[in-house]
Design an enzyme around this catalytic site. Structure first.
Site, PDB file in Angstrom:
ATOM      1  N   CYS A 160       0.861  -1.184   0.000  1.00  0.00           N
ATOM      2  CA  CYS A 160       0.000   0.000   0.000  1.00  0.00           C
ATOM      3  C   CYS A 160       0.896   1.232   0.000  1.00  0.00           C
ATOM      4  O   CYS A 160       1.974   1.227   0.579  1.00  0.00           O
ATOM      5  CB  CYS A 160      -0.880   0.008   1.254  1.00  0.00           C
ATOM      6  N   SER A 187     -13.524   0.015   1.935  1.00  0.00           N
ATOM      7  CA  SER A 187     -12.980   0.821   3.039  1.00  0.00           C
ATOM      8  C   SER A 187     -11.841   1.684   2.505  1.00  0.00           C
ATOM      9  O   SER A 187     -10.961   1.203   1.796  1.00  0.00           O
ATOM     10  CB  SER A 187     -12.469  -0.112   4.141  1.00  0.00           C
ATOM     11  N   CYS A 210      -0.143   0.986  10.531  1.00  0.00           N
ATOM     12  CA  CYS A 210      -0.510  -0.168   9.709  1.00  0.00           C
ATOM     13  C   CYS A 210       0.697  -0.966   9.244  1.00  0.00           C
ATOM     14  O   CYS A 210       1.677  -0.411   8.750  1.00  0.00           O
ATOM     15  CB  CYS A 210      -1.311   0.323   8.494  1.00  0.00           C
ATOM     16  N   CYS A 267      -6.883  -6.684  11.624  1.00  0.00           N
ATOM     17  CA  CYS A 267      -6.872  -5.411  10.894  1.00  0.00           C
ATOM     18  C   CYS A 267      -5.489  -4.776  10.945  1.00  0.00           C
ATOM     19  O   CYS A 267      -4.900  -4.637  12.009  1.00  0.00           O
ATOM     20  CB  CYS A 267      -7.812  -4.400  11.545  1.00  0.00           C
ATOM     21  N   GLY A 277      -3.933  -2.819   1.010  1.00  0.00           N
ATOM     22  CA  GLY A 277      -4.144  -1.871  -0.077  1.00  0.00           C
ATOM     23  C   GLY A 277      -5.200  -0.827   0.184  1.00  0.00           C
ATOM     24  O   GLY A 277      -6.030  -0.941   1.088  1.00  0.00           O
ATOM     25  N   GLU A 278      -5.135   0.205  -0.635  1.00  0.00           N
ATOM     26  CA  GLU A 278      -6.120   1.282  -0.593  1.00  0.00           C
ATOM     27  C   GLU A 278      -6.981   1.161  -1.856  1.00  0.00           C
ATOM     28  O   GLU A 278      -6.517   1.420  -2.968  1.00  0.00           O
ATOM     29  CB  GLU A 278      -5.399   2.637  -0.541  1.00  0.00           C
TER      30      GLU A 278
HETATM   31  N1  SAH Z   1      -6.822   1.220   2.961  1.00  0.00           N
HETATM   32  C1  SAH Z   1      -8.143   0.959   3.435  1.00  0.00           C
HETATM   33  C2  SAH Z   1      -8.422  -0.490   3.733  1.00  0.00           C
HETATM   34  C3  SAH Z   1      -7.353  -1.281   4.437  1.00  0.00           C
HETATM   35  S1  SAH Z   1      -7.154  -1.006   6.161  1.00  0.00           S
HETATM   36  C4  SAH Z   1      -8.445   1.834   4.631  1.00  0.00           C
HETATM   37  O1  SAH Z   1      -7.560   2.532   5.094  1.00  0.00           O
HETATM   38  O2  SAH Z   1      -9.588   1.856   5.081  1.00  0.00           O
HETATM   39  C5  SAH Z   1      -8.614  -1.622   6.907  1.00  0.00           C
HETATM   40  C6  SAH Z   1      -8.870  -1.040   8.297  1.00  0.00           C
HETATM   41  O3  SAH Z   1      -7.890  -1.499   9.225  1.00  0.00           O
HETATM   42  C7  SAH Z   1      -8.797   0.484   8.311  1.00  0.00           C
HETATM   43  O4  SAH Z   1      -9.890   1.014   9.017  1.00  0.00           O
HETATM   44  C8  SAH Z   1      -7.522   0.757   9.083  1.00  0.00           C
HETATM   45  O5  SAH Z   1      -7.579   1.998   9.743  1.00  0.00           O
HETATM   46  C9  SAH Z   1      -7.478  -0.412  10.029  1.00  0.00           C
HETATM   47  N2  SAH Z   1      -6.147  -0.675  10.552  1.00  0.00           N
HETATM   48  C10 SAH Z   1      -4.963  -0.494   9.938  1.00  0.00           C
HETATM   49  N3  SAH Z   1      -3.956  -0.838  10.742  1.00  0.00           N
HETATM   50  C11 SAH Z   1      -4.515  -1.274  11.899  1.00  0.00           C
HETATM   51  C12 SAH Z   1      -3.990  -1.792  13.105  1.00  0.00           C
HETATM   52  N4  SAH Z   1      -2.677  -1.936  13.287  1.00  0.00           N
HETATM   53  N5  SAH Z   1      -4.845  -2.141  14.085  1.00  0.00           N
HETATM   54  C13 SAH Z   1      -6.174  -2.034  13.886  1.00  0.00           C
HETATM   55  N6  SAH Z   1      -6.730  -1.571  12.761  1.00  0.00           N
HETATM   56  C14 SAH Z   1      -5.910  -1.182  11.770  1.00  0.00           C
END
Ligand code: SAH
Length: 373
Positions: free
Chosen positions: A113, A192, A120, A339, A160-161
């Site tokens: 991503c 998302s 993340c 997540c 990914g986004e």
């Molecule tokens: N790029 C998209 C989808 C992937 S992330 C987005 O940002 O929405 C999916 C979800 O996981 C997002 O809400 C993100 O904020 C959350 N997320 C990312 N890293 C995380 C972590 N370490 N702990 C909990 N949630 C996380």
């Protein structure tokens, strides 16, 4: 956007390309090869409904589901893309009071991503490449026909986004909702996003088309104000929370529907009472539910996971502020499938197990346990 996508004869295309075609596109491409429409349509249905390939003009092999990693009932699997890369997907059990257990499939739209969010795991690897529509759909296909799971909901919350690869994501949704194919209702699909406003506006146009108005949109808000959000999520330096709010207000939500506002709760960063109040005010004009996600520590994380009582305090306060709140579980943390934990190179480096359905221990030497939640 063009209707008919195939550029090469069907027989020369890999399975993962074929899975990126709607039934109309597939039938048209097959017809060009001299395959009668009825036979092509039958083959398309068999591929998606039964997981078998009956057309000899396919010239394809089963895509290998390389690995299954299980923690409790959360299953993470990868699909080889034939170029040394793999998609990562997670199947998450959802327990309902009345309707038993259903499965939600969390799919990746990219490998890696480019968004660089601080919390993340996937961000740590940067963007490797976009997935094609077929590679996205094949994650549903593999979950359904090789991991043998009935998938109810699909969320674009893996690696990914989605807004950075929106052409392929929208095409994958055309296929996933195809009645001759996976036939996943669009109301069961969520995209998302970090909050790319141009992408939100394009999805707003997409959902105005017949058949797609129930598609769900989730926004990773993750912060109560621009100062904190810009630190956590670089996108916010270009697209401020007020602009994001405006784009959401302009989005054509069908009657009764709501956005999902995701909020990763990080101790000492965005979990204060004042943060909760500021967030509640920002959410106030929007029709949305607030999805609180306890932070799952990424590798080398500067922050721990939040304490249970802090999660509860934040949630109670948001409810008192008038928010409709859901809490997201932390299933899969032990296998780096929760997540924000996809794309772990330690897991990626491990030896690949070829062939479908093979189960490999999650992390060698670590015991598997059912997440208490
Ligand atoms: N790029 C998209 C989808 C992937 S992330 C987005 O940002 O929405 C999916 C979800 O996981 C997002 O809400 C993100 O904020 C959350 N997320 C990312 N890293 C995380 C972590 N370490 N702990 C909990 N949630 C996380």
């Amino acid at each position: 956007m063009s209707g008919i996508r195939p550029r090469r004869p069907v027989a020369e295309q890999g399975l993962l390309d074929i899975m990126g075609m709607t039934s109309d596109e597939f039938v048209a491409a097959s017809f060009e090869q001299g395959v009668p429409r009825g036979r092509a349509l039958q083959a398309y249905r068999t591929m998606f409904r039964e997981g078998r390939f009956e057309g000899d003009w396919f010239g394809i092999e089963d895509p290998p589901v390389n690995r299954r990693e299980v923690e409790g009932q959360t299953t993470k699997f990868t699909l080889a893309l034939g170029d040394d890369h793999e998609t990562e997907s997670v199947l998450i059990p959802m327990h309902h009071r009345k309707h038993g257990t259903t499965r939600t499939l969390c799919v990746s739209s990219q490998i890696g991503c480019a968004m660089g969010c601080e919390f993340c795991e996937t961000a740590q690897m940067g963007l490797v490449r976009n997935l094609s529509a077929g590679q996205i759909v094949s994650q549903w296909w593999a979950a359904t026909h090789r991991v043998d799971t009935t998938v109810k909901n699909m969320v674009f919350m893996g690696m990914g986004e989605p807004m950075d690869n929106l052409d392929e994501v929208l095409q994958s949704i055309r296929v996933l909702t195809d009645h001759n194919g996976p036939a996943v209702p669009s109301s069961n699909i969520s995209i998302s996003t970090v909050g790319r406003i141009d992408g939100i506006n394009r999805v707003a146009e997409f959902v105005k088309q017949p058949g797609y108005h129930r598609l769900n949109l989730a926004i990773s808000v993750n912060a109560p104000n621009d100062r904190i959000r810009s630190e956590l999520m670089p996108i916010n330096r270009a697209m401020k929370m007020s602009e994001l709010q405006e784009a959401l207000l302009a989005f054509p939500l069908r009657g009764g529907a709501a956005f999902c506002a995701e909020y990763v709760l990080i101790p000492g960063v965005n979990d204060g009472d004042d943060h909760c109040d500021e967030l509640s005010r920002w959410l106030e004009p929007l029709r949305c539910s607030l999805n609180v996600i306890p932070y799952n520590p990424r590798r080398d994380s500067p922050w721990p996971a939040p304490e249970e009582h802090d999660v509860e305090r934040f949630i109670s306060r948001a409810i008192a502020n008038g928010c409709f709140v859901k809490r997201r579980g932390t299933k899969g943390r032990d296998v780096m499938a929760a997540c924000g934990q996809l794309g772990n190179p330690e897991i990626r480096r491990r030896k690949r197990v070829e062939g479908s359905g093979l189960v490999q221990p999650v992390v060698e030497g670590r015991s598997l346990k059912v997440d208490p939640r």
